[in-house]
Design a protein around this motif. Sequence first.
Motif, PDB file in Angstrom:
ATOM      1  N   THR A 130      -2.020   7.569   2.314  1.00 11.79           N
ATOM      2  CA  THR A 130      -1.023   6.523   1.797  1.00 11.79           C
ATOM      3  C   THR A 130      -1.726   5.442   1.612  1.00 11.79           C
ATOM      4  O   THR A 130      -2.334   4.951   2.840  1.00 11.79           O
ATOM      5  CB  THR A 130       0.370   6.711   2.069  1.00 11.79           C
ATOM      6  N   THR A 131      -1.566   4.556   0.842  1.00 14.54           N
ATOM      7  CA  THR A 131      -2.192   2.890   0.690  1.00 14.54           C
ATOM      8  C   THR A 131      -1.037   2.038   0.453  1.00 14.54           C
ATOM      9  O   THR A 131      -0.950   1.581  -0.589  1.00 14.54           O
ATOM     10  CB  THR A 131      -3.313   2.892  -0.070  1.00 14.54           C
ATOM     11  N   PRO A 132      -0.214   1.870   1.479  1.00 15.55           N
ATOM     12  CA  PRO A 132       0.904   0.872   1.194  1.00 15.55           C
ATOM     13  C   PRO A 132       0.354  -0.532   1.051  1.00 15.55           C
ATOM     14  O   PRO A 132      -0.702  -0.812   1.863  1.00 15.55           O
ATOM     15  CB  PRO A 132       1.783   1.072   2.233  1.00 15.55           C
ATOM     16  N   PRO A 133       1.013  -1.200   0.341  1.00 16.56           N
ATOM     17  CA  PRO A 133       0.534  -2.823   0.179  1.00 16.56           C
ATOM     18  C   PRO A 133       0.954  -3.544   1.564  1.00 16.56           C
ATOM     19  O   PRO A 133       1.806  -3.171   2.292  1.00 16.56           O
ATOM     20  CB  PRO A 133       1.483  -3.184  -1.106  1.00 16.56           C
ATOM     21  N   PRO A 134       0.173  -4.645   1.650  1.00 15.31           N
ATOM     22  CA  PRO A 134       0.642  -5.405   2.720  1.00 15.31           C
ATOM     23  C   PRO A 134       1.897  -6.022   2.705  1.00 15.31           C
ATOM     24  O   PRO A 134       2.297  -6.209   1.518  1.00 15.31           O
ATOM     25  CB  PRO A 134      -0.643  -6.477   2.855  1.00 15.31           C
ATOM     26  N   ASP A 135       2.624  -6.290   3.784  1.00 15.76           N
ATOM     27  CA  ASP A 135       4.154  -6.924   3.585  1.00 15.76           C
ATOM     28  C   ASP A 135       4.154  -8.179   4.158  1.00 15.76           C
ATOM     29  O   ASP A 135       4.238  -8.396   5.431  1.00 15.76           O
ATOM     30  CB  ASP A 135       5.065  -5.909   4.215  1.00 15.76           C
ATOM     31  N   PRO A 136       3.780  -9.303   3.449  1.00 16.96           N
ATOM     32  CA  PRO A 136       4.072 -10.723   3.960  1.00 16.96           C
ATOM     33  C   PRO A 136       5.084 -11.244   4.711  1.00 16.96           C
ATOM     34  O   PRO A 136       5.274 -12.032   5.277  1.00 16.96           O
ATOM     35  CB  PRO A 136       3.563 -11.594   2.632  1.00 16.96           C
ATOM     36  N   ALA A 137       6.360 -10.548   4.206  1.00 21.76           N
ATOM     37  CA  ALA A 137       7.722 -10.802   4.745  1.00 21.76           C
ATOM     38  C   ALA A 137       7.978 -10.125   6.145  1.00 21.76           C
ATOM     39  O   ALA A 137       9.093  -9.962   6.716  1.00 21.76           O
ATOM     40  CB  ALA A 137       8.829 -10.435   3.608  1.00 21.76           C
TER      41      ALA A 137
END
Length: 463
Positions: free
Chosen positions: A81-88
């Motif tokens: 899986t390639t989840p997006p980065p989470d800035p929060a």
Amino acid sequence: MEKQRNFEESSSQVAVVMVPLAAQGHLNQLLHLSRLIAAHNISVHYVGSATHIRQAKLRLHGWDHPSNNIHFQEFPIPPFTTPPPDPAASHKFPSQLVPALTATTHLRRPLHAFVDGLAGAFKRVIVIYDLLMSYVVQDIGSIPNADCYIFRSISCFCVCSWEAPPDLPTAAAGILTQVPSVKGYYSKEFQDFLDLQFSAKKVSSGEIYNSCREIEGFYLDLWEERINKDGVLNLWAMGPFNPAKIPIKTDHGCLKWLDKQPPNSVILISFGTTSAISDEQIGEIAAGLERSDQKFIWIVRDADKGDIFAGDPVRDTQQRLPEGFEERVRERGIVVREWAPQMEILGHPSTGGFMSHCGWNSCLESITSGVPVAAWPMHSDQPANAVLLARVLRIAVEVERWTRLGARAVVAAGRVEEVVTTLMATAEGDAMRKRAAELGERVRSSMAEGRRLESFIAHITRI
């Protein structure tokens, strides 16, 4: 002539296999080392998944196309899986990379078979592997003519702070105890990955560092004494691996803009490939830069995913900046929303400062270029590197002292303005710039001599 012929004969009988971790800050270090070793007429095989080899090639920077002596060997790994980065997120650690790192553990069997095949064609095979790929290489010890070397992708100062030897000398204890602990900081998934690596069978004839004694000689000596007691034969500090001087070749708009600016007048702001910055923090940085009245280049882009080629393209960062910001600062600053030629920017005479996350690659590039730093660590080894730059080498001002809780805090615009102004427009900043320039000169001279690298080449090519 006879000596040269003997060297060429011995080097042609040795193959080197590079086993990097599948994250940008690790991929490029071993690719740079590949270039240095391949230049000695040694066959170098850089291995990994197709995705991550493609990534390493795409972002190759600071030197021309890879040597003919560098061979890229792709191995299949399971889909991940390639989840997006989470800035929060409540922390800045790049958890989105963990599925990709876990998938690379499946390189164990194909790597062993590949090295075994090379061992039949060469008198000696040298495997240089990232410490965080220990699980993958643990079977190589069964191949009689294969030798393994651990590559530590971080500073030796950081290693000493994390794995401090007992009875530290007073000179070391005082500063190392100032490095904040990352114990308990990582997610369970990444801690599981670490545990897998550290529980693997150790196969090593020595440790390699992308560093040199001009930068951290005291700590390299300290660690060398420690590993010799543990039975490790050698410590090789052969860096920096990045080129000593970067020719300005890239046809990039920011470099053309830099050409028009006075010497040492521009600060580069960039937080690397794994730092996810929240919209709120971006707003505070923008306000601080605007109020500082200093010239700048600001790299605003999302952090990497495990597969940088998968999914939607990088989201438009235009909406993340305060309305009208770029128009208001267009006479003295530019925003870059794509992969930027960082080494060329740092090596440009108009660049006089660098606001950085203090990843070890960025630290070395800044030191090599003689540019002082506004240190803003986000995670992992970065807090230790910030201490090294600010409190040992004295070529950095700290934006904020890192803590696990502080990683989620927002640094106010006033502090950003203060730090930028200090670095770029005060006597204190000028003193840091002078020290950085002097250190950079010593490091570049060491790189030009290349004695430690030559010693390592002689060591691995002995027949």
